[in-house]
Design an enzyme around this catalytic site. Structure first.
Site, PDB file in Angstrom:
ATOM      1  N   GLY A  14     -48.080   5.155   4.009  1.00  0.00           N
ATOM      2  CA  GLY A  14     -47.177   6.293   3.831  1.00  0.00           C
ATOM      3  C   GLY A  14     -46.857   7.023   5.115  1.00  0.00           C
ATOM      4  N   ASN A  16     -44.236   6.530   6.932  1.00  0.00           N
ATOM      5  CA  ASN A  16     -42.808   6.873   6.857  1.00  0.00           C
ATOM      6  C   ASN A  16     -42.578   8.029   5.882  1.00  0.00           C
ATOM      7  OD1 ASN A  16     -40.770   5.067   8.413  1.00  0.00           O
ATOM      8  ND2 ASN A  16     -42.407   3.682   7.766  1.00  0.00           N
ATOM      9  N   MET A  93     -43.751  -2.085  -1.801  1.00  0.00           N
ATOM     10  CA  MET A  93     -43.833  -3.534  -1.669  1.00  0.00           C
ATOM     11  C   MET A  93     -43.590  -4.274  -2.992  1.00  0.00           C
ATOM     12  SD  MET A  93     -44.080  -3.800   1.464  1.00  0.00           S
ATOM     13  CE  MET A  93     -44.731  -3.162   3.010  1.00  0.00           C
ATOM     14  N   ARG A  94     -42.531  -3.869  -3.689  1.00  0.00           N
ATOM     15  CA  ARG A  94     -42.182  -4.562  -4.935  1.00  0.00           C
ATOM     16  C   ARG A  94     -40.674  -4.762  -4.990  1.00  0.00           C
ATOM     17  NH1 ARG A  94     -46.413  -4.164  -8.267  1.00  0.00           N
ATOM     18  NH2 ARG A  94     -45.215  -5.066  -9.943  1.00  0.00           N
ATOM     19  N   LEU A  95     -40.263  -5.864  -5.601  1.00  0.00           N
ATOM     20  CA  LEU A  95     -38.833  -6.061  -5.860  1.00  0.00           C
ATOM     21  C   LEU A  95     -38.426  -5.144  -7.008  1.00  0.00           C
ATOM     22  CD1 LEU A  95     -38.054  -9.886  -5.693  1.00  0.00           C
ATOM     23  CD2 LEU A  95     -37.003  -8.066  -4.347  1.00  0.00           C
ATOM     24  N   ILE A  96     -37.212  -4.643  -6.931  1.00  0.00           N
ATOM     25  CA  ILE A  96     -36.712  -3.725  -7.951  1.00  0.00           C
ATOM     26  C   ILE A  96     -35.873  -4.515  -8.956  1.00  0.00           C
ATOM     27  CG2 ILE A  96     -35.255  -1.675  -8.288  1.00  0.00           C
ATOM     28  CD1 ILE A  96     -37.506  -0.914  -6.533  1.00  0.00           C
ATOM     29  N   ASN A 110     -33.723   1.232   1.558  1.00  0.00           N
ATOM     30  CA  ASN A 110     -35.011   0.703   2.001  1.00  0.00           C
ATOM     31  C   ASN A 110     -35.031   0.645   3.523  1.00  0.00           C
ATOM     32  OD1 ASN A 110     -37.555  -0.686   1.785  1.00  0.00           O
ATOM     33  ND2 ASN A 110     -36.493  -2.608   2.210  1.00  0.00           N
ATOM     34  N   HIS A 112     -36.783  -1.614   6.663  1.00  0.00           N
ATOM     35  CA  HIS A 112     -37.442  -2.908   6.876  1.00  0.00           C
ATOM     36  C   HIS A 112     -37.678  -3.103   8.381  1.00  0.00           C
ATOM     37  CE1 HIS A 112     -38.611  -6.998   5.881  1.00  0.00           C
ATOM     38  NE2 HIS A 112     -37.932  -7.377   6.956  1.00  0.00           N
TER      39      HIS A 112
END
Ligand code: GAR
Length: 204
Positions: A14, A16, A93-96, A110, A112
């Site tokens: 966390g 960021n 760290m999960r796909l939406i 997001n 990256h």
């Protein structure tokens, strides 16, 4: 749904999230206001950071739900309840899935740690070192159904030094993230970002 009402999603350290909170305190988040932290890892350090900052958090373990759709439906219900208008992924760290993507189409961003489309997915910094690129960087992009494939909003480059380790490069990339993400989130909150096809433009 006011763009200024922000939920930050994070899974880990966390840092960021902390940089965004700091930016808000210092008046660098435009009209943005961080209303909520969402984390899929209740034990992650980011949850502690939210508590210290006095920001409400929604900490849900995906495995406590029947499936990804049910997990995201619970999140969407809370976002709606709080009238959240902008979802900011910061190390989430999960796909939406469409359950969250559809109600928040064009309102999820997001960050990256590479210059996309290079080194999408996990361990972007390790991938860049392994490949031997001389320049990498940071990308802020809109989220779509793919893995780091949505339209780019902003990018900033970071030079790779010959003596870099994953740690030293990550440290410099992080510093760039902490500066870039609040700038872009402020622009979004203030309605200064427009999207035409894949082309995002930030107004002055
Ligand atoms: C950040 O470097 C972010 O760019 C990256 O995870 C880190 C989270 O650090 N995100 C991704 O790799 C997404 N694919 P933090 O929890 O200290 O902010």
């Amino acid at each position: 749904m006011a763009w200024s009402r922000i939920a930050v999603f994070a899974s880990g350290q966390g840092s960021n999230f902390a940089a965004l909170v700091q930016a808000q305190r210092e008046g660098r988040l435009g009209s943005g206001n961080i209303e909520l932290l969402v984390s899929d890892k209740p034990e992650a350090p980011v949850a502690q950071r939210a508590e210290e900052a006095g920001i409400p958090s929604l900490l849900l373990r995906p495995k406590d739900f029947a499936g990804r759709e049910q997990y995201e439906a619970a999140i969407v219900a809370e976002l709606k309840r709080r009238d959240i208008g902008l979802v900011v992924l910061a190390g989430y760290m999960r796909l939406i899935s469409p359950v969250l993507l559809e109600p928040y189409a064009g309102r999820i961003v997001n960050i990256h740690p590479s210059l996309l489309p290079a080194f999408a997915g996990k361990d972007a910094i390790g991938q860049a070192l392994e490949y031997g690129v001389k320049v990498t960087g940071v990308t802020v992009h809109f989220v779509d159904g793919g893995m780091d494939t949505g339209p780019v909003i902003a990018q900033r480059s970071v030079e790779v030094q010959s003596e870099d380790t994953a740690e030293s490069l990550a440290e410099r990339i992080h510093q760039v993230e902490y500066a870039l993400y609040p700038e872009v989130v402020a622009a979004l909150a203030d309605g200064k970002v427009t999207l035409n096809g894949r082309k995002a433009v930030i107004a002055d």
